[in-house]
Write a protein that holds these residues in place. Structure first.
Motif, PDB file in Angstrom:
ATOM      1  N   LYS A 113      94.169  10.122  27.557  1.00 52.39           N
ATOM      2  CA  LYS A 113      93.275   8.310  27.328  1.00 52.39           C
ATOM      3  C   LYS A 113      93.343   8.291  25.825  1.00 52.39           C
ATOM      4  O   LYS A 113      92.342   7.734  25.792  1.00 52.39           O
ATOM      5  N   SER A 116      97.501   3.840  36.572  1.00 53.30           N
ATOM      6  CA  SER A 116      96.809   4.030  35.691  1.00 53.30           C
ATOM      7  C   SER A 116      95.457   3.873  35.127  1.00 53.30           C
ATOM      8  O   SER A 116      95.573   3.106  34.502  1.00 53.30           O
ATOM      9  N   GLY A 174      91.532   3.549  29.591  1.00 53.41           N
ATOM     10  CA  GLY A 174      92.923   4.032  29.873  1.00 53.41           C
ATOM     11  C   GLY A 174      92.771   4.858  28.572  1.00 53.41           C
ATOM     12  O   GLY A 174      94.011   5.415  27.887  1.00 53.41           O
ATOM     13  N   PRO A 233     102.213   2.659  29.244  1.00 53.48           N
ATOM     14  CA  PRO A 233     101.915   3.804  30.242  1.00 53.48           C
ATOM     15  C   PRO A 233     102.885   4.585  30.169  1.00 53.48           C
ATOM     16  O   PRO A 233     104.155   4.361  30.225  1.00 53.48           O
TER      17      PRO A 233
END
Lengths: 465, 465
Positions: free
Chosen positions: B153, B422, B69, B122
């Motif tokens: 990201k 995610s 991520g 997130p």
């Protein structure tokens, strides 16, 4: 990521191709090179110069996309599931229906894409999966998605895809039962009227299939009603009675010939090239379902043959509407007219994948004549049916429409690009819009705004995927 | 794929973790191991046994998800763009506005997710990008998505994310201008009322930000109107006046303390662990914006502390409604009652990521009392606020509600799992539903059906993302 990734990243820069999942090593493999060679044959068959800027890297892009899109052949769904089974107490006793199991678990609205085994075009899938846990065991939710993807990333038919997902999950999870519903959409072939064409979604061939195991084996079991009810909350409306009919016939429009078909017999060289692609993907081209695939794919491609622009443009010029002034300036006697939602289908020259959508055209004229709409639709179709990029398509439509209608023209193209969903990017909901403005529309923001306000919102109408 | 991939695949089976993009090699790197160690400290801080089945592989899963991520730190957006610039004639002259350029090109509704730099959770992003080509040059459409992803990201703030996407595209494409609009949604913190809480979407903190370069630099330029109009066709309704206000204040709810807050000072060990995670991701924990991040993340986590079930369950049992029979069978004097859309927020124990949604409960009782709803909401909250899996949550709510309401209970949990979007899976539209049925609801399909029909369809209401 470290060193390996840096190297990969540098490779990307060098080649101008996508940083896709798992394509490390694709590039130099003999299968990739073989597909590239085959794609060059296809491009030449379309009358294209394989060395022109937009096409130079197309063979490599196509080869990588096809290999990425069929990587499911090398994956084993059962192992994926078994690596993520978690014990959950209480799922066999206190709570439950369906033979003492712990109630339905459903994952809704998984977006997938797959490749049609009958014509090699991608098709899009909304996937609904349910299972009834048993043996005090649940599976990680994302594994349902992973398994569906393993089978989607092969050459497929909707019913087989549903059956394979269902039985792989059943074998892997050993639950009381698994249910799978797929809503599949396949792009239509120009000039062919397949039997499953959805009247509400122009140009889409639809298939609704389902597959059930264990407690779902009987289509009339109550647990199917529970499953369908739980889907409905999110607007997934699957009618149980509709789930019965699309099993028998092949859905792919390439299977249906048409009296309007003009392309004739496809070239042997191109057909051989597609056969070699199937082999490079690890498929057996002699498999019954693949027998006609090379021919079907070439027939599709030939719709986008490079045609002689000049000839056709003269045709359009001759068709100029009389009442319009050639270089007319917008006076108080001219009004704005619009032609909205002219549909088109084109082929992305960077990835050899369809893009499709609608064109909206606005223009100023003294009066409107009934032939204009059909002329504009012809222009849109003409520029769509070749290897394209959306920006060029928009400009070409604007310039040609302008020579037909006078100088004040605005063109908006709204499209969905298969290449945005089928190469590791997977931006399923995304769409693109381009605009070209000529004459008054380029100088007068108010005219532009007035036209743009006229364009309907398909969210309330129902076009697109 | 070949040998490399087979090996990778076997590794996946062994470890039970995801076959994610580009995570080859992540596993044995010191950064990954350091994050794993930090996650173990966090789990222990929550009072969990790190060796129990559901948590055994959680540290590795979290480490890989975080590294995946935040992989944008190692990618260079400019290079991505420059590898896919295509010449397009006619874009500087005949067609155009905005200084002779070829009209707007827009990519709409790109789904992204990013990590909030203020709390490490997130957040989800709908991204709209437009640019006006110049210099007879267009960029491959998918590159707009790639570049947005590079900056998403990373640990981010909405406005900086928009600015970075915008300026990277401007540098890379050298167009007449670039416009970026982001609609960001951040999960709320329990017991905190942040200033940007969206009243229509319970529990979501929203930020609408934009960034413009070149012809878009002036917020009042006509080309912004064109851009917003072209977004509207697909139902993206961004009001120009709304785009002005959310720039000043930090949006993250972790920034706002609350009088209802009970958790006190987070443990030093846990805070140190999160700091070490930031370092392992390649961030500088001394950067101003990251100063409070470890504390904020630990505060979030402490909501999901392992509590003493027995104590709380006794509390619920004492609260039993008097008018209900303890082991009552459904007779003609009982009616079905429902409590719908009880919201919850929980934390997935496999990935240490939020999942959230609504619970619907149905039961048979002789009469309804006003306190039942609040009791049921307490039960839902209680079982949500711990490390969970949805299947267990559903069962626990059903069992506890049953002890409160008598034996005839049905519970449906509808949720969105952050772990489905995610970690390379990116199934943005997907949602999950689970059901548990007790007593009459397990034996009588008609009772089940009647309850399920009562559940509203949020597609027409507007909950969820």
């Amino acid at each position: 990521m470290g060193a390996l990734d840096e190297e990969h990243f540098n490779k990307e820069i060098e080649n101008g191709v996508e940083l896709d999942c798992l394509d490390l090593g694709f590039e130099d493999q003999p299968e990739t090179v073989a597909i590239e060679d085959a794609v060059k044959v296809l491009l030449q068959g379309l009358g294209e110069d394989i060395n022109r800027e937009g096409l130079k890297k197309t063979p490599l892009r196509v080869a990588k996309a096809l290999r990425e899109g069929t990587k499911g052949y090398k994956q084993k769904a059962k192992d994926i599931v078994q690596s993520a089974l978690f014990p959950e107490v209480g799922l066999d006793d206190a709570v439950g229906h369906a033979g003492g199991a712990g109630g339905l678990v459903i994952v809704r609205d998984l977006d997938l894409f797959s490749y049609c085994e009958s014509c090699l075009l991608p098709f899009q899938v909304k996937c609904q999966i349910g299972y009834v846990p048993s043996g005090q065991r649940v599976v990680g939710l994302s594994k349902l998605s992973r398994v569906a993807d393993v089978f989607a990333k092969r050459l497929q038919d909707p019913q087989r895809l549903a059956d394979e997902i269902c039985s792989a999950l059943h074998l892997g999870i050993k639950p009381a039962g698994v249910a799978v519903i797929l809503q599949c959409s396949h792009i239509h072939f120009p000039n062919i009227e397949p039997p499953f064409l959805d009247s509400n979604r122009q140009g889409w061939v639809k298939a609704l299939v389902h597959s059930g195991s264990g407690v779902f084996e009987n289509d009339f079991a109550d647990v199917w009603d529970d499953f369908l009810s739980l889907l409905k909350f999110r607007g997934v409306n699957v009618d149980k009675t509709l789930m019965k009919d699309s099993k028998q016939q092949c859905w792919c429009p390439s299977q249906y010939s048409s009296s309007a078909e003009v392309t004739g017999q496809p070239s042997t060289g191109m057909v051989t090239a597609v056969t070699s692609i199937l082999i490079s993907l690890g498929e057996n081209p002699l498999r019954k379902e693949l027998a006609g695939t090379p021919t079907h794919f070439v027939k599709w491609l030939m719709n986008f043959q490079n045609a002689n622009l000049e000839t056709k443009l003269n045709g359009f010029a001759c068709a100029r509407m009389d009442p319009l002034k050639q270089n007319g300036e917008a006076g108080h006697d001219k009004r704005m007219y619009t032609e909205l939602n002219l549909s088109f289908c084109s082929q992305c020259e960077h990835h050899l994948l369809p893009f499709y959508g609608v064109v909206h055209i606005g223009y100023y004229a003294e009066e409107i004549t009934p032939v204009i709409k059909s002329r504009l639709q012809s222009i849109v179709r003409f520029y769509g049916f070749k290897l394209q990029v959306q920006e060029r398509l928009t400009r070409q439509i604007a310039e040609t429409a302008s020579s037909l209608l006078g100088g004040d023209v605005v063109v908006v193209v709204e499209a969905n690009h298969t290449c945005m969903i089928s190469r590791g990017i997977e931006k399923f909901g995304s769409s693109t819009a381009t605009i070209a403005v000529l004459g008054l529309f380029s100088t007068d923001p108010a005219a532009r705004a007035k036209f743009l306000q006229n364009i309907p919102n398909p969210a309330s109408g129902g076009s697109g995927f």
